[in-house]
Design a protein around this motif. Structure first.
Motif, mmCIF file in Angstrom:
data_model
loop_
_atom_site.group_PDB
_atom_site.id
_atom_site.type_symbol
_atom_site.label_atom_id
_atom_site.label_comp_id
_atom_site.label_asym_id
_atom_site.label_seq_id
_atom_site.Cartn_x
_atom_site.Cartn_y
_atom_site.Cartn_z
ATOM 1 N N GLY A 164 -3.684 14.268 4.981
ATOM 2 C CA GLY A 164 -4.369 12.985 4.927
ATOM 3 C C GLY A 164 -4.318 12.231 6.237
ATOM 4 O O GLY A 164 -5.234 11.465 6.566
ATOM 5 N N ALA A 165 -3.251 12.434 7.020
ATOM 6 C CA ALA A 165 -3.072 11.671 8.260
ATOM 7 C C ALA A 165 -3.686 12.334 9.468
ATOM 8 O O ALA A 165 -3.948 11.677 10.479
ATOM 9 C CB ALA A 165 -1.578 11.450 8.504
ATOM 10 N N ILE A 177 -3.958 15.294 -3.868
ATOM 11 C CA ILE A 177 -5.261 15.143 -3.203
ATOM 12 C C ILE A 177 -5.628 13.671 -3.104
ATOM 13 O O ILE A 177 -6.094 13.193 -2.057
ATOM 14 C CB ILE A 177 -6.336 15.934 -3.967
ATOM 15 N N VAL A 178 -5.420 12.922 -4.193
ATOM 16 C CA VAL A 178 -5.718 11.485 -4.159
ATOM 17 C C VAL A 178 -4.821 10.781 -3.144
ATOM 18 O O VAL A 178 -5.288 9.902 -2.405
ATOM 19 C CB VAL A 178 -5.548 10.868 -5.564
ATOM 20 N N SER A 179 -3.548 11.150 -3.093
ATOM 21 C CA SER A 179 -2.660 10.501 -2.117
ATOM 22 C C SER A 179 -3.124 10.786 -0.696
ATOM 23 O O SER A 179 -3.061 9.905 0.174
ATOM 24 C CB SER A 179 -1.219 10.986 -2.310
ATOM 25 N N ALA A 180 -3.616 12.010 -0.437
ATOM 26 C CA ALA A 180 -4.115 12.336 0.898
ATOM 27 C C ALA A 180 -5.334 11.488 1.242
ATOM 28 O O ALA A 180 -5.474 11.004 2.379
ATOM 29 C CB ALA A 180 -4.468 13.823 0.975
ATOM 30 N N LEU A 181 -6.228 11.282 0.286
ATOM 31 C CA LEU A 181 -7.418 10.445 0.525
ATOM 32 C C LEU A 181 -7.010 9.005 0.834
ATOM 33 O O LEU A 181 -7.570 8.367 1.734
ATOM 34 C CB LEU A 181 -8.338 10.486 -0.692
ATOM 35 N N LEU A 182 -6.050 8.488 0.082
ATOM 36 C CA LEU A 182 -5.623 7.109 0.315
ATOM 37 C C LEU A 182 -4.942 6.956 1.674
ATOM 38 O O LEU A 182 -5.172 5.970 2.390
ATOM 39 C CB LEU A 182 -4.664 6.664 -0.791
ATOM 40 N N ILE A 183 -4.111 7.912 2.025
ATOM 41 C CA ILE A 183 -3.449 7.846 3.334
ATOM 42 C C ILE A 183 -4.485 7.870 4.453
ATOM 43 O O ILE A 183 -4.377 7.128 5.444
ATOM 44 C CB ILE A 183 -2.448 9.018 3.476
ATOM 45 N N ASN A 184 -5.491 8.705 4.301
ATOM 46 C CA ASN A 184 -6.547 8.760 5.307
ATOM 47 C C ASN A 184 -7.249 7.413 5.446
ATOM 48 O O ASN A 184 -7.499 6.939 6.565
ATOM 49 C CB ASN A 184 -7.546 9.850 4.938
ATOM 50 N N ALA A 185 -7.571 6.784 4.304
ATOM 51 C CA ALA A 185 -8.267 5.487 4.355
ATOM 52 C C ALA A 185 -7.368 4.406 4.958
ATOM 53 O O ALA A 185 -7.822 3.580 5.764
ATOM 54 C CB ALA A 185 -8.703 5.091 2.945
ATOM 55 N N ILE A 186 -6.091 4.389 4.599
ATOM 56 C CA ILE A 186 -5.170 3.373 5.114
ATOM 57 C C ILE A 186 -5.001 3.512 6.621
ATOM 58 O O ILE A 186 -5.089 2.529 7.372
ATOM 59 C CB ILE A 186 -3.805 3.478 4.398
ATOM 60 N N GLN A 216 0.828 -1.206 0.000
ATOM 61 C CA GLN A 216 0.000 0.000 0.000
ATOM 62 C C GLN A 216 0.863 1.257 0.000
ATOM 63 O O GLN A 216 0.527 2.255 -0.650
ATOM 64 C CB GLN A 216 -0.916 -0.010 1.223
ATOM 65 N N GLY A 217 1.978 1.206 0.737
ATOM 66 C CA GLY A 217 2.877 2.349 0.746
ATOM 67 C C GLY A 217 3.474 2.623 -0.626
ATOM 68 O O GLY A 217 3.605 3.778 -1.045
ATOM 69 N N LEU A 218 3.830 1.548 -1.351
ATOM 70 C CA LEU A 218 4.362 1.728 -2.696
ATOM 71 C C LEU A 218 3.312 2.333 -3.628
ATOM 72 O O LEU A 218 3.637 3.152 -4.503
ATOM 73 C CB LEU A 218 4.853 0.389 -3.251
ATOM 74 N N ALA A 219 2.049 1.916 -3.461
ATOM 75 C CA ALA A 219 0.982 2.465 -4.299
ATOM 76 C C ALA A 219 0.813 3.963 -4.055
ATOM 77 O O ALA A 219 0.700 4.756 -4.992
ATOM 78 C CB ALA A 219 -0.325 1.729 -4.026
ATOM 79 N N VAL A 220 0.804 4.359 -2.776
ATOM 80 C CA VAL A 220 0.714 5.783 -2.457
ATOM 81 C C VAL A 220 1.942 6.516 -2.980
ATOM 82 O O VAL A 220 1.845 7.611 -3.556
ATOM 83 C CB VAL A 220 0.567 5.987 -0.939
ATOM 84 N N GLY A 221 3.104 5.903 -2.800
ATOM 85 C CA GLY A 221 4.334 6.519 -3.270
ATOM 86 C C GLY A 221 4.347 6.719 -4.774
ATOM 87 O O GLY A 221 4.891 7.713 -5.273
ATOM 88 N N ALA A 222 3.743 5.783 -5.521
ATOM 89 C CA ALA A 222 3.699 5.922 -6.980
ATOM 90 C C ALA A 222 2.891 7.146 -7.385
ATOM 91 O O ALA A 222 3.266 7.889 -8.306
ATOM 92 C CB ALA A 222 3.098 4.661 -7.604
#
Length: 791
Positions: free
Chosen positions: A380-381, A280-289, A22-28
């Motif tokens: 996001g966090a 913005i998308v990375s912030a949403l994903l971090i929040n969900a994770i 999941q971290g790699l996906a956010v990092g991408a």
């Protein structure tokens, strides 16, 4: 265990390792956003440094003007204008070239050089050879792009048609000038190194050729520090008024420099619009994770608080986790952005004729890119970190309260429809966690929007070409005369071989004023009965040339804030220089430049002249194009000829490589967002439903049925995201088009259905790839271990 790492930091490292997928996906996603920002800002920095270095070294002028024939003695009076530091007078004239092996004429701008070959302003960079000998009138320094395109060398001869007489000019030097970084020929959309060149000849040679002994028709000046450019422009206009000036203008309106400024403005728009979508998308994903992680770590949080860790330390722990997910993406984005910036710089080297395209990455690009990504991660966090910090130890040590299951409106509606049990499980899970499902939908929609909002540019280019070449400028050849001529010149053009029809035009430089606003523009007088040059309204319909008053291009109307019914002041900058008021009777949808239009006869009345034209738009029989080109070259009054066919070919050749590169970048970026969003949604779902899926396998559900529950949910969310992404993409396209519009051209917002289809295909393929990757985890589930795991 290393003693200097705290217990919380050791936990942080373990968690990041376990969540590495999941971290790699956010990092991408972060890497793509940072890379585009670094690319755009780096390209701006490189363009700016290359331009400023070239301009400073070869003395690019600050103000430019022209005249028909001004006496050389005027140079001293120009030098006395307050604020003028240096004056350079010269002779400049457009001519046609007869190039062996070419079907159509080429065009060249002849520019004079002083006796020593070194102009005080707008110097010539000599790559090889020497400057012309003043005693040899047929020697010339020629622009490097033209020489390279035709394979000429020092000593080659090029035939120029000067005053209707063919002269073989010998290439004795190969050079360039800061005045021609962007070498745009007559009626051209992009530089065409085969069909346009600059020839520098001795002043003595051009004085004799154009009967300008002791006179000049072009002047450039540089300004003293702190000088008022407008004051110098006004003073220059006043001095040159009796000699047929077309109006002085500053460096910002010099065509080559204006294109460089326009390109940098568009790069700045890309940096301001595209990267925030990724962040913005990375912030949403971090929040969900983090929200899911904190839900599963309640008891650990309780233990940490029981052992004395306070709220600030707990909150900071999860913020650091978010930063840990993006730090790798930031670093990869730096490297990728630098590579893309270099790629863009190399592409610009083909369009902008800098002697050295200096590659520079401004440190601010990395600071802005990395800082923006870090802020997005913190944003996001922060909500999840706050919820973890606020958990009371006693509450945290207790299991999370079970989910309250009840039938909502959607579930009651689904109950009336017969679905198999796996499908019911999918629908039930989506409707019971609408916010989580919404985050996935928004993330995938953002990927779709990004693709539509960037790939539309290629549809816009097609629309621009269709509008320019087939509708508004539907002629085969644009012929410009050396100076305005009697209407009899039109009759001569009509009699040339292959000419089917003609439409005369009269172009004149004016200053248009409305209130406190004014702009120097071209007023184009067009014969309303012709069909070669036509006007379009905002609905893309042909509009009649106004019999009275004038029509403004939409860009010009916005620049002077004038609409239909308003009256504007026109100051003609040539001839008797009349000044009068005129009503605005129409607004024209003109994609290129910012001209004004008027009936050619009404313009003649305005200027106090009858049957005078500047040029002709002509329709040509394709089978007789060669004969037409040969006949045009023999006409002494013709300054330039531009064939639309050649312009289209040049445009396609120039744009093909750039389009393919940019399409690849945008496709990979949009696909990365879609894949990362779907992958994270699948991993979160698999984590929280592992016991449920394992139980189904034990109860006899097949591997395919269990995978269907997981992947089917993702498919449903992607299906819901596509139409939303299409709508958001249309809005993004309008935002991109409006932000990238410049005075030189506007981008029409047109989105072909195939663009929506391509964007959707990229999103779906990327989503399928991510879902199939997670499905492998379903196939390898350790049923016993999962069933033993405590929620």
């Amino acid at each position: 265990m290393v003693s200097w790492i705290s217990a919380l930091d050791r936990k942080l490292l373990r968690d990041l390792f376990h969540m590495r997928g999941q971290g790699l996906a956010v990092g991408a996603i972060v890497a793509c956003g940072v890379a585009i920002m670094v690319m755009a800002l780096g390209a701006i920095s490189s363009l700016e440094l290359s331009r400023d270095t070239y301009y400073d070294r070869y003395r690019f002028a600050d103000v430019f003007s022209n005249a028909k024939r001004a006496p050389e003695r005027l140079a001293s009076e120009i030098a006395d204008i307050e604020g003028v530091r240096t004056v350079e007078t010269r002779i400049s004239r457009m001519v046609t070239l007869d190039i062996e092996g070419m079907r159509e004429p080429a065009n060249a701008q002849l520019v004079s050089l002083p006796e020593n070959g070194v102009p005080r302003l707008n110097g010539v960079l000599l790559y090889s050879g020497r400057f012309p000998d003043p005693s040899r009138p047929d020697e010339a320094v020629v622009s490097k792009a033209f020489v390279d395109a035709h394979g000429f060398t020092l000593g080659s001869n090029v035939r120029a048609i000067i005053n209707g007489r063919a002269r073989d000019l010998e290439i004795v030097g190969i050079g360039d000038s800061p005045e021609h970084v962007y070498m745009l020929g007559p009626s051209g959309l992009l530089p065409d190194e085969k069909r346009f060149a600059v020839f520098w000849l001795s002043r003595r040679a051009l004085e004799a050729a154009f009967d300008l002994d002791g006179a000049f028709n072009n002047v450039s000046v540089s300004l003293s520090p702190g000088a008022n450019p407008q004051g110098v422009i006004d003073g220059l206009d006043a001095l040159l008024a009796p000699y047929g000036t077309g109006g002085a203008y500053g460096a910002e309106d010099q065509l080559s420099n204006a294109f460089i400024e326009s390109e940098m403005q568009q790069l700045a728009s890309i940096a301001a619009i595209i990267p925030p979508i990724f962040l913005i998308v990375s912030a949403l994903l971090i929040n969900a994770i983090l929200a899911r992680l904190i839900a599963t770590e309640r008891q650990q949080i309780g233990l940490l608080k029981a052992f004395g860790f306070d709220q600030r330390e707990i909150a900071w722990h999860y913020v650091k986790m978010a930063l840990g997910m993006v730090v790798g993406g930031i670093l990869v984005g730096f490297v990728l952005g630098a590579a893309l910036a270099r790629l863009m710089t190399n592409l610009y080297a083909n369009s902008f004729r800098f002697p050295d395209m200096i590659f520079r990455l401004d440190p601010s690009a990395f600071v802005i890119g990395g800082g923006s990504a870090a802020i997005a991660a913190i944003v996001g966090a922060i909500a999840s970190a706050r919820s973890a910090a606020n958990l009371a130890p006693a509450e945290a040590m207790s299991p999370a309260p079970p989910t309250v299951y009840s039938k909502g409106v959607l579930q009651r509606a689904f109950a009336r429809i017969h679905f198999d049990e796996p499908t019911r499980m999918i629908l039930r899970h989506v409707t019971r966690w609408p916010i989580r499902a919404g985050v996935t939908v928004v993330g995938v929609a953002a990927a779709q929007a990004l693709l539509v909002g960037t790939l539309f540019a290629f549809d816009a280019i097609d629309e621009l070409l269709e509008q320019h070449f087939n509708r508004t400028d539907a002629y085969d050849a644009a012929i410009n005369f050396v100076e305005p001529m009697n209407y009899s010149a039109v009759r001569e053009i009509e009699r040339l071989p292959g000419v089917l029809s003609v439409q005369p035009n009269r172009d004149v430089s004016i200053r248009i004023r409305h209130g406190q606003l004014d702009e120097r523009v071209w007023l184009v007088g067009v014969d309303p009965t012709g069909r070669q040059r036509r006007l379009l309204d905002d609905n893309q319909r042909f509009m009649d040339m106004p019999e009275h008053g004038l029509a403004l291009s939409s860009q010009l109307a916005s620049m002077v804030i004038a609409g239909v019914g308003d009256r504007v002041t026109l100051e003609v900058l040539e001839g008797e220089r009349p000044v009068l008021d005129a009503p605005v009777t129409g607004i024209v949808n003109e994609a290129m430049g910012w001209p004004a239009f008027m009936d050619v006869d009404a313009l003649g009345d305005l200027l106090g002249e009858s049957d005078v034209v500047s040029g002709v738009y002509a329709m040509i029989d394709p089978d007789k194009e060669a004969a037409f080109s040969e006949a045009v070259l023999a006409r002494p009054g013709i300054a330039s000829v531009a064939l639309q066919r050649a312009s289209i070919e040049s445009f396609n050749e120039t744009m093909e490589e750039n389009i393919n590169i940019m399409m690849t970048i945008y496709a990979l970026s949009g696909g990365a967002i879609a894949a990362a969003v779907v992958y994270n949604a699948a991993r979160i779902s698999l984590t929280e439903r592992g016991r449920e899926l394992a139980s189904l396998r034990v109860l006899g559900f097949t591997e395919g049925e269990v995978s269907y529950i997981l992947i089917g949910e993702l498919g449903l969310l992607v299906f819901l995201a596509l139409p939303l992404g299409g709508l958001l993409g249309m809005g993004l396209a309008y935002l991109v088009a409006s932000s990238m519009a410049t005075e030189l051209f506007r981008i029409p917002v047109t989105i072909d259905p195939s663009t929506h289809g391509m964007a959707a295909t990229i999103v779906v393929v990327s989503s399928i790839a991510a879902a199939l990757f997670v499905r492998q985890r379903v196939k390898t589930l350790d049923l016993i271990a999962v069933l033993k795991t405590r929620e």
